[in-house]
Design a protein around this motif. Structure first.
Motif, mmCIF file in Angstrom:
data_model
loop_
_atom_site.group_PDB
_atom_site.id
_atom_site.type_symbol
_atom_site.label_atom_id
_atom_site.label_comp_id
_atom_site.label_asym_id
_atom_site.label_seq_id
_atom_site.Cartn_x
_atom_site.Cartn_y
_atom_site.Cartn_z
ATOM 1 N N GLY A 81 11.965 -5.443 -11.199
ATOM 2 C CA GLY A 81 11.074 -4.634 -10.386
ATOM 3 C C GLY A 81 9.619 -4.671 -10.808
ATOM 4 O O GLY A 81 8.779 -4.008 -10.217
ATOM 5 N N LYS A 82 9.307 -5.454 -11.807
ATOM 6 C CA LYS A 82 7.929 -5.497 -12.311
ATOM 7 C C LYS A 82 7.055 -6.458 -11.512
ATOM 8 O O LYS A 82 5.911 -6.153 -11.205
ATOM 9 N N TYR A 83 7.616 -7.621 -11.167
ATOM 10 C CA TYR A 83 6.858 -8.636 -10.428
ATOM 11 C C TYR A 83 7.502 -8.826 -9.056
ATOM 12 O O TYR A 83 8.539 -9.462 -8.927
ATOM 13 N N ILE A 84 6.875 -8.243 -8.038
ATOM 14 C CA ILE A 84 7.418 -8.313 -6.681
ATOM 15 C C ILE A 84 6.420 -9.019 -5.773
ATOM 16 O O ILE A 84 5.259 -8.613 -5.653
ATOM 17 N N TYR A 85 6.903 -10.072 -5.130
ATOM 18 C CA TYR A 85 6.106 -10.838 -4.170
ATOM 19 C C TYR A 85 6.412 -10.289 -2.782
ATOM 20 O O TYR A 85 7.561 -10.233 -2.363
ATOM 21 N N SER A 86 5.397 -9.856 -2.044
ATOM 22 C CA SER A 86 5.597 -9.204 -0.745
ATOM 23 C C SER A 86 5.117 -10.081 0.397
ATOM 24 O O SER A 86 4.019 -10.636 0.351
ATOM 25 N N LEU A 87 5.955 -10.175 1.397
ATOM 26 C CA LEU A 87 5.592 -10.797 2.668
ATOM 27 C C LEU A 87 5.685 -9.706 3.725
ATOM 28 O O LEU A 87 6.774 -9.275 4.098
#
Length: 180
Positions: A81-87
């Motif tokens: 949950g620390k590095y989340i890539y959002s589209l």
């Protein structure tokens, strides 16, 4: 004298009709409550722990897809949950709708490392195309089913892992999932 004899005979009849056995309430009600409590604890602690949850099966599948060495698993758990890539706002025409229906989804991809996040951001068109291709191949009926989101997450994770084998994917989240 006849009047006196009639009164004692009618009194036992009144007692039989109006008497409620207090033992039923004194013993029966607490026994019933104890049974309810026992059934609740049996159901909550024993039966529900034996049934696998859908979210745990997704995590197991994601773990099986990516590199499963002990060091990698610990690293993923620390960065979960620390590095989340959002589209945001991916718009798709589901299969078989002839462009008459639309689906709007925001897809968030949880990765294990900051380098993986940067890697995906640099390749956003490729990631977006992959997600649109998979989602547009599904019918409106499939996309509308409640449990299909989990299946879609697994399929997206597999496809992303095949495309970008060097990235560890923790999970995929939908922050929007709207069909029109």
């Amino acid at each position: 004298m006849e009047d006196k004899q009639e009164i004692p005979e009618s009194i036992p009849e009144l007692k039989k009709k109006s008497s409620i056995n207090p033992k039923v309430f004194i013993i029966g009600l607490p026994l019933f409550i104890v049974q309810l409590v026992i059934v609740y604890f049996i159901t909550a602690n024993i039966l529900l722990n034996k049934t696998p949850a859908k979210s745990s099966s997704n995590k197991e599948t994601v773990t099986n897809i990516s590199d499963t060495s002990n060091g990698q698993q610990k690293k993923r758990k620390e960065n979960f949950g620390k590095y989340i890539y959002s589209l945001d706002d991916v718009i798709v025409n589901p299969a078989g709708t002839s462009g008459q229906r639309l689906m709007l989804a925001s897809v968030n991809i949880d990765v294990g490392q900051e380098e993986h996040l940067k890697f995906l951001k640099e390749r956003e068109p490729i990631v977006k195309d992959l997600i649109i291709s998979i989602m547009s191949s599904k019918s409106l009926f499939q996309l509308g089913q409640v449990g299909f989101k989990d299946t879609l997450k697994i399929e997206l994770t597999k496809s992303l892992s095949l495309k970008f084998g060097n990235i560890s994917f923790n999970d995929i989240y939908f922050s929007k999932y709207i069909m029109q």
